[in-house]
Design an enzyme around this catalytic site. Structure first.
Site, PDB file in Angstrom:
ATOM      1  N   PRO A  92     -13.849 -30.615  55.064  1.00 56.71           N
ATOM      2  CA  PRO A  92     -12.897 -31.576  55.633  1.00 56.71           C
ATOM      3  C   PRO A  92     -12.091 -32.348  54.597  1.00 56.71           C
ATOM      4  O   PRO A  92     -12.615 -32.760  53.566  1.00 56.71           O
ATOM      5  CB  PRO A  92     -13.789 -32.530  56.454  1.00 56.71           C
ATOM      6  CG  PRO A  92     -15.173 -32.294  55.974  1.00 56.71           C
ATOM      7  CD  PRO A  92     -15.230 -30.879  55.487  1.00 56.71           C
ATOM      8  N   ASN A  93     -10.834 -32.508  54.927  1.00 53.59           N
ATOM      9  CA  ASN A  93      -9.848 -33.286  54.162  1.00 53.59           C
ATOM     10  C   ASN A  93      -9.381 -32.597  52.877  1.00 53.59           C
ATOM     11  O   ASN A  93      -8.481 -33.102  52.205  1.00 53.59           O
ATOM     12  CB  ASN A  93     -10.391 -34.695  53.838  1.00 53.59           C
ATOM     13  CG  ASN A  93     -10.673 -35.480  55.094  1.00 53.59           C
ATOM     14  OD1 ASN A  93      -9.788 -35.606  55.948  1.00 53.59           O
ATOM     15  ND2 ASN A  93     -11.884 -35.982  55.248  1.00 53.59           N
ATOM     16  N   ARG A 116      -4.071 -36.637  49.092  1.00 52.39           N
ATOM     17  CA  ARG A 116      -5.260 -37.453  49.312  1.00 52.39           C
ATOM     18  C   ARG A 116      -5.757 -38.067  48.001  1.00 52.39           C
ATOM     19  O   ARG A 116      -6.096 -37.350  47.063  1.00 52.39           O
ATOM     20  CB  ARG A 116      -6.317 -36.502  49.870  1.00 52.39           C
ATOM     21  CG  ARG A 116      -7.670 -37.065  49.969  1.00 52.39           C
ATOM     22  CD  ARG A 116      -8.686 -35.985  50.266  1.00 52.39           C
ATOM     23  NE  ARG A 116      -9.941 -36.640  50.547  1.00 52.39           N
ATOM     24  CZ  ARG A 116     -11.115 -36.053  50.479  1.00 52.39           C
ATOM     25  NH1 ARG A 116     -11.199 -34.774  50.163  1.00 52.39           N
ATOM     26  NH2 ARG A 116     -12.202 -36.735  50.736  1.00 52.39           N
ATOM     27  N   TYR A 176      -8.735 -37.022  43.238  1.00 49.19           N
ATOM     28  CA  TYR A 176      -8.728 -35.575  43.482  1.00 49.19           C
ATOM     29  C   TYR A 176      -7.564 -34.836  42.818  1.00 49.19           C
ATOM     30  O   TYR A 176      -7.510 -33.606  42.884  1.00 49.19           O
ATOM     31  CB  TYR A 176      -8.733 -35.311  44.993  1.00 49.19           C
ATOM     32  CG  TYR A 176      -9.959 -35.873  45.680  1.00 49.19           C
ATOM     33  CD1 TYR A 176     -11.222 -35.378  45.395  1.00 49.19           C
ATOM     34  CD2 TYR A 176      -9.859 -36.928  46.597  1.00 49.19           C
ATOM     35  CE1 TYR A 176     -12.360 -35.895  46.010  1.00 49.19           C
ATOM     36  CE2 TYR A 176     -10.987 -37.453  47.219  1.00 49.19           C
ATOM     37  CZ  TYR A 176     -12.233 -36.943  46.917  1.00 49.19           C
ATOM     38  OH  TYR A 176     -13.358 -37.457  47.524  1.00 49.19           O
ATOM     39  N   ASN A 187     -17.221 -26.006  48.822  1.00 50.87           N
ATOM     40  CA  ASN A 187     -17.117 -27.456  48.678  1.00 50.87           C
ATOM     41  C   ASN A 187     -17.200 -28.014  50.095  1.00 50.87           C
ATOM     42  O   ASN A 187     -16.204 -28.035  50.822  1.00 50.87           O
ATOM     43  CB  ASN A 187     -15.803 -27.855  48.012  1.00 50.87           C
ATOM     44  CG  ASN A 187     -15.706 -29.366  47.811  1.00 50.87           C
ATOM     45  OD1 ASN A 187     -16.503 -30.121  48.373  1.00 50.87           O
ATOM     46  ND2 ASN A 187     -14.740 -29.801  47.023  1.00 50.87           N
ATOM     47  N   ALA A 237     -17.271 -34.075  52.635  1.00 49.67           N
ATOM     48  CA  ALA A 237     -18.167 -35.131  53.143  1.00 49.67           C
ATOM     49  C   ALA A 237     -19.400 -34.568  53.843  1.00 49.67           C
ATOM     50  O   ALA A 237     -20.440 -35.242  53.893  1.00 49.67           O
ATOM     51  CB  ALA A 237     -17.398 -36.054  54.085  1.00 49.67           C
ATOM     52  N   GLU A 274     -22.160 -24.540  44.913  1.00 48.69           N
ATOM     53  CA  GLU A 274     -21.562 -25.759  45.472  1.00 48.69           C
ATOM     54  C   GLU A 274     -20.656 -26.381  44.408  1.00 48.69           C
ATOM     55  O   GLU A 274     -21.056 -26.515  43.253  1.00 48.69           O
ATOM     56  CB  GLU A 274     -22.685 -26.739  45.829  1.00 48.69           C
ATOM     57  CG  GLU A 274     -22.217 -28.091  46.318  1.00 48.69           C
ATOM     58  CD  GLU A 274     -23.398 -29.073  46.479  1.00 48.69           C
ATOM     59  OE1 GLU A 274     -24.522 -28.754  46.027  1.00 48.69           O
ATOM     60  OE2 GLU A 274     -23.175 -30.151  47.029  1.00 48.69           O
ATOM     61  N   HIS A 330     -17.796 -29.619  43.592  1.00 42.72           N
ATOM     62  CA  HIS A 330     -17.092 -30.861  43.948  1.00 42.72           C
ATOM     63  C   HIS A 330     -16.039 -31.144  42.888  1.00 42.72           C
ATOM     64  O   HIS A 330     -16.340 -31.063  41.682  1.00 42.72           O
ATOM     65  CB  HIS A 330     -18.070 -32.037  44.048  1.00 42.72           C
ATOM     66  CG  HIS A 330     -19.079 -31.821  45.118  1.00 42.72           C
ATOM     67  ND1 HIS A 330     -18.765 -31.944  46.459  1.00 42.72           N
ATOM     68  CD2 HIS A 330     -20.363 -31.414  45.064  1.00 42.72           C
ATOM     69  CE1 HIS A 330     -19.834 -31.642  47.166  1.00 42.72           C
ATOM     70  NE2 HIS A 330     -20.819 -31.304  46.346  1.00 42.72           N
ATOM     71  N   ARG A 342     -19.916 -41.986  41.715  1.00 42.28           N
ATOM     72  CA  ARG A 342     -19.167 -42.692  42.768  1.00 42.28           C
ATOM     73  C   ARG A 342     -20.144 -43.498  43.638  1.00 42.28           C
ATOM     74  O   ARG A 342     -21.163 -43.950  43.155  1.00 42.28           O
ATOM     75  CB  ARG A 342     -18.345 -41.671  43.554  1.00 42.28           C
ATOM     76  CG  ARG A 342     -17.287 -40.970  42.670  1.00 42.28           C
ATOM     77  CD  ARG A 342     -16.489 -39.954  43.435  1.00 42.28           C
ATOM     78  NE  ARG A 342     -15.719 -40.575  44.500  1.00 42.28           N
ATOM     79  CZ  ARG A 342     -15.127 -39.884  45.496  1.00 42.28           C
ATOM     80  NH1 ARG A 342     -15.226 -38.567  45.527  1.00 42.28           N
ATOM     81  NH2 ARG A 342     -14.438 -40.527  46.415  1.00 42.28           N
TER      82      ARG A 342
HETATM   83  C1  DQA Z   1     -15.818 -33.997  47.375  1.00 42.27           C
HETATM   84  C2  DQA Z   1     -16.724 -35.220  47.237  1.00 42.27           C
HETATM   85  C3  DQA Z   1     -17.173 -35.723  48.583  1.00 42.27           C
HETATM   86  O1  DQA Z   1     -18.025 -36.856  48.437  1.00 42.27           O
HETATM   87  C4  DQA Z   1     -15.977 -36.125  49.422  1.00 42.27           C
HETATM   88  O2  DQA Z   1     -16.397 -36.513  50.707  1.00 42.27           O
HETATM   89  C5  DQA Z   1     -14.954 -35.051  49.492  1.00 42.27           C
HETATM   90  C6  DQA Z   1     -14.646 -34.267  48.296  1.00 42.27           C
HETATM   91  C7  DQA Z   1     -15.241 -33.537  46.021  1.00 42.27           C
HETATM   92  O3  DQA Z   1     -14.754 -32.428  45.956  1.00 42.27           O
HETATM   93  O4  DQA Z   1     -15.271 -34.303  45.052  1.00 42.27           O
HETATM   94  O5  DQA Z   1     -14.282 -34.898  50.500  1.00 42.27           O
HETATM   95  O6  DQA Z   1     -16.574 -32.921  47.891  1.00 42.27           O
END
Ligand code: DQA
Length: 146
Positions: A9-10, A17, A22, A73, A76, A97, A99, A106
């Protein structure tokens, strides 16, 4: 050799964003870099992004029998979903995985990953480079098994 890259998501909002966290580059930019990296290694790659947990689980299940590795990835959902790591374990496809940000530096709730026990490696805080490193980790892992 075929890899599936899943973004949660997102991450379709990359570039817009929170660019301070990011970066300014888009999901399309990321996918183009990954495609070039995979092509250079003779690896086929497919991409999937969804804002919905169930859709991510469906895509992982559909990958059974047709993909050799997954880069994920979960965004959230990393910190909330038990069903996503269950799906990864169910299909048994080696997964890395990734990120973009350094989740460990964070907010405290980002330090918990339910996904990582279902993955062979976790890469954080390396932005796009993390996904590219994930390709090589998977190739090495898959190569050493065959
Ligand atoms: C994320 C880190 C997560 O905590 C966050 O909710 C994201 C992006 C990252 O790529 O740093 O949406 O996965």
């Amino acid at each position: 050799m075929k890899l599936l890259v899943i973004n949660g998501p997102n991450l379709n909002m990359l570039g817009v964003r929170e660019p301070g966290i990011y970066g300014n580059r888009s999901l399309e930019d990321l996918e183009a870099e990954l495609r070039a990296c995979c092509t250079a290694r003779g690896v086929r790659v497919e991409f999937f992004q969804s804002n919905h947990e169930g859709a991510i689980i469906d895509r992982i299940q559909e990958a059974f029998g047709s993909f050799d590795g997954i880069i994920i990835n979960p965004a959230a959902y990393t910190h909330t979903s038990i069903a996503i790591p269950d799906a990864l374990k169910a299909v048994g496809i080696p997964a890395v995985e990734v990120h973009l940000s350094d989740v460990f530096s964070r907010e405290p709730f980002r330090r918990v990953s339910y996904t990582s026990p279902a993955c062979i490696a976790t890469i954080t805080g390396k932005h796009f480079q993390g996904y590219l490193e994930a390709v090589d980790i998977l190739l090495e892992h898959i190569g050493s098994r065959s």
